[in-house]
Design a protein around this motif. Structure first.
Motif, PDB file in Angstrom:
ATOM      1  N   GLY A 112       3.879 -20.851   6.632  1.00 34.50           N
ATOM      2  CA  GLY A 112       5.027 -21.060   5.765  1.00 34.50           C
ATOM      3  C   GLY A 112       5.172 -20.080   4.624  1.00 34.50           C
ATOM      4  O   GLY A 112       6.040 -20.260   3.763  1.00 34.50           O
ATOM      5  N   LEU A 113       4.363 -19.026   4.584  1.00 33.82           N
ATOM      6  CA  LEU A 113       4.472 -18.044   3.518  1.00 33.82           C
ATOM      7  C   LEU A 113       5.663 -17.120   3.768  1.00 33.82           C
ATOM      8  O   LEU A 113       6.055 -16.895   4.913  1.00 33.82           O
ATOM      9  CB  LEU A 113       3.193 -17.211   3.400  1.00 33.82           C
ATOM     10  CG  LEU A 113       2.049 -17.807   2.553  1.00 33.82           C
ATOM     11  CD1 LEU A 113       1.523 -19.093   3.184  1.00 33.82           C
ATOM     12  CD2 LEU A 113       0.927 -16.797   2.404  1.00 33.82           C
ATOM     13  N   SER A 114       6.206 -16.586   2.693  1.00 32.68           N
ATOM     14  CA  SER A 114       7.330 -15.654   2.818  1.00 32.68           C
ATOM     15  C   SER A 114       6.840 -14.337   3.421  1.00 32.68           C
ATOM     16  O   SER A 114       5.644 -14.004   3.308  1.00 32.68           O
ATOM     17  CB  SER A 114       7.952 -15.397   1.444  1.00 32.68           C
ATOM     18  OG  SER A 114       7.027 -14.743   0.596  1.00 32.68           O
ATOM     19  N   PRO A 115       7.728 -13.562   4.047  1.00 25.40           N
ATOM     20  CA  PRO A 115       7.302 -12.296   4.676  1.00 25.40           C
ATOM     21  C   PRO A 115       6.545 -11.350   3.748  1.00 25.40           C
ATOM     22  O   PRO A 115       5.507 -10.806   4.160  1.00 25.40           O
ATOM     23  CB  PRO A 115       8.623 -11.700   5.173  1.00 25.40           C
ATOM     24  CG  PRO A 115       9.471 -12.888   5.480  1.00 25.40           C
ATOM     25  CD  PRO A 115       9.132 -13.887   4.404  1.00 25.40           C
ATOM     26  N   PRO A 116       6.990 -11.109   2.490  1.00 25.69           N
ATOM     27  CA  PRO A 116       6.214 -10.190   1.642  1.00 25.69           C
ATOM     28  C   PRO A 116       4.795 -10.687   1.353  1.00 25.69           C
ATOM     29  O   PRO A 116       3.836  -9.912   1.412  1.00 25.69           O
ATOM     30  CB  PRO A 116       7.051 -10.124   0.353  1.00 25.69           C
ATOM     31  CG  PRO A 116       8.429 -10.493   0.764  1.00 25.69           C
ATOM     32  CD  PRO A 116       8.247 -11.527   1.830  1.00 25.69           C
ATOM     33  N   ILE A 117       4.659 -11.979   1.064  1.00 29.23           N
ATOM     34  CA  ILE A 117       3.327 -12.531   0.778  1.00 29.23           C
ATOM     35  C   ILE A 117       2.488 -12.562   2.051  1.00 29.23           C
ATOM     36  O   ILE A 117       1.274 -12.331   2.011  1.00 29.23           O
ATOM     37  CB  ILE A 117       3.441 -13.939   0.175  1.00 29.23           C
ATOM     38  CG1 ILE A 117       4.265 -13.890  -1.124  1.00 29.23           C
ATOM     39  CG2 ILE A 117       2.067 -14.511  -0.102  1.00 29.23           C
ATOM     40  CD1 ILE A 117       3.692 -12.962  -2.177  1.00 29.23           C
ATOM     41  N   ALA A 118       3.121 -12.835   3.179  1.00 24.10           N
ATOM     42  CA  ALA A 118       2.390 -12.838   4.449  1.00 24.10           C
ATOM     43  C   ALA A 118       1.834 -11.450   4.749  1.00 24.10           C
ATOM     44  O   ALA A 118       0.703 -11.321   5.238  1.00 24.10           O
ATOM     45  CB  ALA A 118       3.308 -13.298   5.574  1.00 24.10           C
ATOM     46  N   ALA A 119       2.615 -10.411   4.453  1.00 29.42           N
ATOM     47  CA  ALA A 119       2.130  -9.045   4.674  1.00 29.42           C
ATOM     48  C   ALA A 119       0.940  -8.740   3.773  1.00 29.42           C
ATOM     49  O   ALA A 119      -0.036  -8.111   4.209  1.00 29.42           O
ATOM     50  CB  ALA A 119       3.257  -8.051   4.429  1.00 29.42           C
ATOM     51  N   LEU A 120       0.988  -9.189   2.538  1.00 31.01           N
ATOM     52  CA  LEU A 120      -0.138  -8.976   1.624  1.00 31.01           C
ATOM     53  C   LEU A 120      -1.390  -9.707   2.108  1.00 31.01           C
ATOM     54  O   LEU A 120      -2.503  -9.173   2.037  1.00 31.01           O
ATOM     55  CB  LEU A 120       0.233  -9.446   0.216  1.00 31.01           C
ATOM     56  CG  LEU A 120       1.239  -8.578  -0.540  1.00 31.01           C
ATOM     57  CD1 LEU A 120       1.601  -9.239  -1.869  1.00 31.01           C
ATOM     58  CD2 LEU A 120       0.674  -7.185  -0.780  1.00 31.01           C
ATOM     59  N   ASP A 164       9.517 -10.498  11.931  1.00 33.97           N
ATOM     60  CA  ASP A 164       9.750 -11.943  11.874  1.00 33.97           C
ATOM     61  C   ASP A 164      11.061 -12.250  11.151  1.00 33.97           C
ATOM     62  O   ASP A 164      11.815 -13.129  11.575  1.00 33.97           O
ATOM     63  CB  ASP A 164       8.582 -12.624  11.165  1.00 33.97           C
ATOM     64  CG  ASP A 164       8.750 -14.129  11.073  1.00 33.97           C
ATOM     65  OD1 ASP A 164       8.510 -14.823  12.081  1.00 33.97           O
ATOM     66  OD2 ASP A 164       9.120 -14.612   9.986  1.00 33.97           O
ATOM     67  N   ALA A 165      11.332 -11.520  10.070  1.00 34.63           N
ATOM     68  CA  ALA A 165      12.579 -11.736   9.329  1.00 34.63           C
ATOM     69  C   ALA A 165      13.799 -11.387  10.173  1.00 34.63           C
ATOM     70  O   ALA A 165      14.875 -11.981  10.018  1.00 34.63           O
ATOM     71  CB  ALA A 165      12.568 -10.905   8.048  1.00 34.63           C
ATOM     72  N   LEU A 166      13.622 -10.434  11.099  1.00 40.86           N
ATOM     73  CA  LEU A 166      14.724 -10.019  11.967  1.00 40.86           C
ATOM     74  C   LEU A 166      14.793 -10.836  13.259  1.00 40.86           C
ATOM     75  O   LEU A 166      15.696 -10.613  14.079  1.00 40.86           O
ATOM     76  CB  LEU A 166      14.591  -8.530  12.306  1.00 40.86           C
ATOM     77  CG  LEU A 166      14.689  -7.559  11.119  1.00 40.86           C
ATOM     78  CD1 LEU A 166      14.430  -6.125  11.591  1.00 40.86           C
ATOM     79  CD2 LEU A 166      16.050  -7.673  10.442  1.00 40.86           C
ATOM     80  N   GLY A 167      13.821 -11.729  13.458  1.00 40.26           N
ATOM     81  CA  GLY A 167      13.818 -12.552  14.659  1.00 40.26           C
ATOM     82  C   GLY A 167      13.266 -11.870  15.885  1.00 40.26           C
ATOM     83  O   GLY A 167      13.535 -12.307  17.014  1.00 40.26           O
ATOM     84  N   LEU A 168      12.478 -10.820  15.703  1.00 40.08           N
ATOM     85  CA  LEU A 168      11.901 -10.107  16.844  1.00 40.08           C
ATOM     86  C   LEU A 168      10.643 -10.824  17.327  1.00 40.08           C
ATOM     87  O   LEU A 168       9.923 -11.439  16.542  1.00 40.08           O
ATOM     88  CB  LEU A 168      11.561  -8.671  16.448  1.00 40.08           C
ATOM     89  CG  LEU A 168      12.740  -7.807  15.985  1.00 40.08           C
ATOM     90  CD1 LEU A 168      12.252  -6.434  15.548  1.00 40.08           C
ATOM     91  CD2 LEU A 168      13.775  -7.680  17.103  1.00 40.08           C
ATOM     92  N   PRO A 169      10.318 -10.748  18.623  1.00 40.81           N
ATOM     93  CA  PRO A 169       9.149 -11.458  19.162  1.00 40.81           C
ATOM     94  C   PRO A 169       7.833 -10.796  18.756  1.00 40.81           C
ATOM     95  O   PRO A 169       7.764  -9.572  18.575  1.00 40.81           O
ATOM     96  CB  PRO A 169       9.364 -11.390  20.677  1.00 40.81           C
ATOM     97  CG  PRO A 169      10.182 -10.154  20.878  1.00 40.81           C
ATOM     98  CD  PRO A 169      11.094 -10.064  19.680  1.00 40.81           C
TER      99      PRO A 169
END
Length: 214
Positions: A112-120, A164-169
């Motif tokens: 459930g983390l946001s994409p920027p935090i997930a990347a970190l 993930d933000a763009l909905g790619l697999p």
């Protein structure tokens, strides 16, 4: 299943980096296996604790310990063939870096983390194993040097987060992210790419000189 496979491959690569370093430092068989385990699991343990997966997967199942043992035995018995690779520790570390960056990011997104935090978090899980290995062998961790290391992990993690933000697999973004992180790290090693390093100020700088001494 796909992420689990990537996680296990990354763990094996990190375990080989730890086992190879242990053989270089002339540790005993237990030390070789232990350092392989630390290198292969430290980042994953930190990742799992931060996203609330307790107990961490590295100690909840037997697979990671088995991987560490296998890598340790391989490094002990086949060190010379492995050592023929250019900088074997760094090569295995770069491979593990790429896999752990994408797996850590994906697990953070699933938590459930946001994409920027997930990347970190993906970056943190990727550099954790190398930090543990280097500290135990009395070396400055790669991430604290001027080398491109954490930046490479963050680049690979960002591919998964943006995808993930763009909905790619994941089957598309995860291999691309792992390849990007590993390639960037290896190319930076080959061509000696480094981040800018601050230059320390000399003690005599900023002190006004006597006009007669100029």
């Amino acid at each position: 299943m796909f992420l689990t496979l990537l996680d296990l491959v990354g763990s094996f690569a990190f375990a080989l980096s730890g086992g190879t370093r242990a053989v270089e430092r002339r540790l005993d068989p237990f030390g070789i296996v232990f350092l392989a385990f630390v290198a292969s699991t430290s980042g994953g343990i930190v990742r799992d604790l931060l996203i609330g997966t307790v107990p961490p997967m590295a100690i909840a199942t037997w697979h990671y310990a088995a991987i560490a043992c296998l890598a340790g035995v391989a490094c002990s018995l086949a060190y010379r063939p492995i050592a023929r690779l250019a900088a074997p520790v760094a090569v295995f570390d770069a491979i593990g870096l790429g896999f752990y960056a994408v797996v850590g990011t994906r697990k953070a997104l699933d938590a459930g983390l946001s994409p920027p935090i997930a990347a970190l978090l993906g970056m943190m899980s990727a550099i954790g194993g190398g930090i543990g290995r280097d500290i135990l062998t009395a070396q400055t961790p790669m991430v604290l040097r001027k080398e491109i290391y954490a930046v490479a992990a963050l680049a690979g993690a960002s591919v998964v987060a943006i995808g993930d933000a763009l909905g790619l697999p994941d089957t598309l973004t995860a291999p691309i992210g792992a390849l990007a992180a590993t390639t960037l790290r290896l190319v930076a090693m080959k061509y000696d790419w480094n981040l800018p390093q601050p230059q320390p100020r000399r003690p005599d700088e900023g002190i006004d000189q006597d006009p007669h001494e100029r």
